[in-house]
Structure formats: structure tokens, C-alpha cells
Design an enzyme around this catalytic site. Structure first.
Site, short mmCIF file in Angstrom:
data_model
loop_
_atom_site.label_atom_id
_atom_site.label_comp_id
_atom_site.label_asym_id
_atom_site.label_seq_id
_atom_site.Cartn_x
_atom_site.Cartn_y
_atom_site.Cartn_z
N CYS A 39 0.84 -1.20 0.00
CA CYS A 39 0.00 0.00 0.00
C CYS A 39 0.88 1.26 0.00
O CYS A 39 2.01 1.24 0.49
CB CYS A 39 -0.90 -0.01 1.24
SG CYS A 39 -2.08 1.36 1.33
N ASP A 41 0.48 3.72 1.81
CA ASP A 41 0.44 4.28 3.16
C ASP A 41 1.84 4.62 3.67
O ASP A 41 2.76 3.80 3.59
CB ASP A 41 -0.23 3.26 4.10
CG ASP A 41 -0.63 3.87 5.42
OD1 ASP A 41 0.27 4.28 6.19
OD2 ASP A 41 -1.85 3.94 5.71
N ARG A 43 3.01 4.78 6.51
CA ARG A 43 3.46 4.01 7.68
C ARG A 43 4.06 2.65 7.31
O ARG A 43 4.59 1.96 8.17
CB ARG A 43 2.29 3.82 8.65
CG ARG A 43 1.71 5.12 9.20
CD ARG A 43 0.37 4.87 9.86
NE ARG A 43 -0.64 4.45 8.88
CZ ARG A 43 -1.89 4.11 9.21
NH1 ARG A 43 -2.27 4.15 10.48
NH2 ARG A 43 -2.75 3.75 8.26
N HIS A 100 -2.06 -4.08 5.30
CA HIS A 100 -1.69 -3.62 6.64
C HIS A 100 -2.91 -3.21 7.45
O HIS A 100 -4.01 -3.01 6.91
CB HIS A 100 -0.72 -2.44 6.54
CG HIS A 100 -1.32 -1.21 5.94
ND1 HIS A 100 -1.90 -0.21 6.70
CD2 HIS A 100 -1.46 -0.82 4.65
CE1 HIS A 100 -2.36 0.74 5.89
NE2 HIS A 100 -2.11 0.40 4.65
N CYS A 103 -6.00 0.26 7.26
CA CYS A 103 -5.81 0.67 5.85
C CYS A 103 -6.99 1.53 5.39
O CYS A 103 -8.13 1.06 5.35
CB CYS A 103 -5.69 -0.56 4.97
SG CYS A 103 -5.49 -0.19 3.21
#
Length: 209
Positions: A39, A41, A43, A100, A103
Site C-alpha cells: 500500500c 500508506d 506508515r 496492513h 488501511c
């Protein structure tokens, strides 16, 4: 911007010098062993959670770590072309689909058409995983919001693993034992990663004690 520039200078002074020989070897070629589909993302940092060095992972990142099914098209297809290049040109040994916790893309799969009106391209992209909410609804009839969240993320991973097998050159290599597909669920707040065990049909924590 200043923070980014300072980071670049620190990289040159510290990290680059510490791995100068590695970067020299990588200057003209790459031989990654794994295609990592994750992803976007902020993080999720693939090289950090796998403790890999530059040159080991060929990384594709997009909203909700989605893999569009294989198709012949004249459109501009970023994820599909990256998969094609990693498998056919770089000949990676493994493909990891890594979802994750928490999400936002997976959470958006449960939103209505109107709720995503301000994100039309995200809404279109998520259509690849349109089946996920229906499958989750069948599996988590009485589940809590937290359980639905995890289940959505994990079902989404399985859908993308299945989509990878629609690529003829991937299916051929998997059948011949030359390529492995793994599905991971990374839990941000604990650092745990769960790997899908195909034989058991369940996610198991990596490094179980």
C-alpha cells in the site's frame, strides 16, 4: 522541503558512505529477488519491515495494495507494467502482496458511491476489489468493527493473490515452481506480520514462539 534536503545531505554523509561498495555494484544493474506489492500508506516501509538492502526488493505501491486482473489494453497501466517487468525482465523468485492494519483504502471499500464523490479516481481504482465487502459481510455477520477491519484487509490480500494468477506468465512460473506468491498482513502498532498459509487457509504470525 528543507527537511528533505537535510535528509539527503545526511544520507550522503552517513548511509551512502557506509554502503559505498553496495551502491557501486548497483550502479549499472539490479537483481531483486522479490516483487513487493504494498500500500502507498506512509506508515508501511518495505525495506524497514523486511530488513532488506537496496537492490533486493522491486517495489510497487498503490492505494490498498491492489493488483488489477491481467488484460490486454492500450491504457497506461502502472501496476500491471511493474509486475510484468519484475517477473519477465528481472525474473524475481517471489511476489509478496502486503496489506496492513488501519488501511484507509480498505476502509473505503465499505463506503458508498456518494461518500467517495470527492475521490473519483480512488473510487474507480477500488472497483478492482468490489467483491471484498460482500465476502466480508458473509464472513463477519456478527463481528465487531475491529474484526471487520482486519477481515477486510485480509480478504483484500487474498483477492490480489488470486488476481496475480490471471497473469499467464505468473501462473506458468508458479506451476513450474519457479515463482512463489506470499500474502502478508502487517500490523503497524505491534510490528507483527501474518503470512497466509495456503494449506491451512489461514494467516499465521511470522516468528511464532
Amino acid at each position: 522541503m528543507e527537511r528533505l534536503f537535510k535528509g539527503i545531505m545526511q544520507f550522503r554523509r552517513e548511509d551512502f558512505l557506509a554502503h559505498r561498495e553496495l551502491f557501486c555494484r548497483l550502479g549499472r544493474e539490479q537483481r531483486p529477488h522479490t516483487l513487493f506489492i504494498g500500500c502507498s500508506d506512509s506508515r508501511v516501509v518495505p525495506s524497514l519491515i523486511t530488513r532488506t538492502h537496496p537492490g533486493e526488493l522491486f517495489i510497487v505501491r498503490n492505494v490498498a495494495n491492489i493488483v488489477p486482473p491481467y488484460r490486454q489494453t492500450e491504457e497506461f497501466v502502472a501496476t500491471t507494467s511493474a509486475i510484468e517487468y519484475a517477473v519477465k525482465a528481472l525474473e524475481v523468485d517471489c511476489i509478496v502482496v502486503c496489506g496492513h492494519s488501519n488501511c484507509g483504502g480498505c476502509a473505503a471499500l465499505h463506503k458508498s458511491h456518494d461518500e467517495l464523490a470527492e475521490l473519483p479516481h480512488v473510487r474507480k481504482w477500488l472497483q478492482v476489489s468490489a467483491e471484498v465487502p460482500e465476502r466480508v459481510a458473509r464472513l463477519a455477520v456478527e463481528g465487531t468493527p475491529e474484526e471487520r477491519e482486519w477481515l477486510t484487509e485480509r480478504v483484500n490480500i487474498l483477492v490480489q493473490m488470486r488476481n496475480l494468477l490471471t497473469y499467464p506468465f505468473i501462473a506458468e512460473r508458479v506451476k513450474g515452481g519457479r515463482l512463489e506468491i506470499l500474502g502478508w498482513h502487517y500490523i503497524i502498532e505491534t510490528g507483527e506480520i501474518y503470512n497466509f498459509n495456503d494449506e491451512l487457509g489461514a494467516f499465521e504470525r511470522i516468528g511464532r514462539e
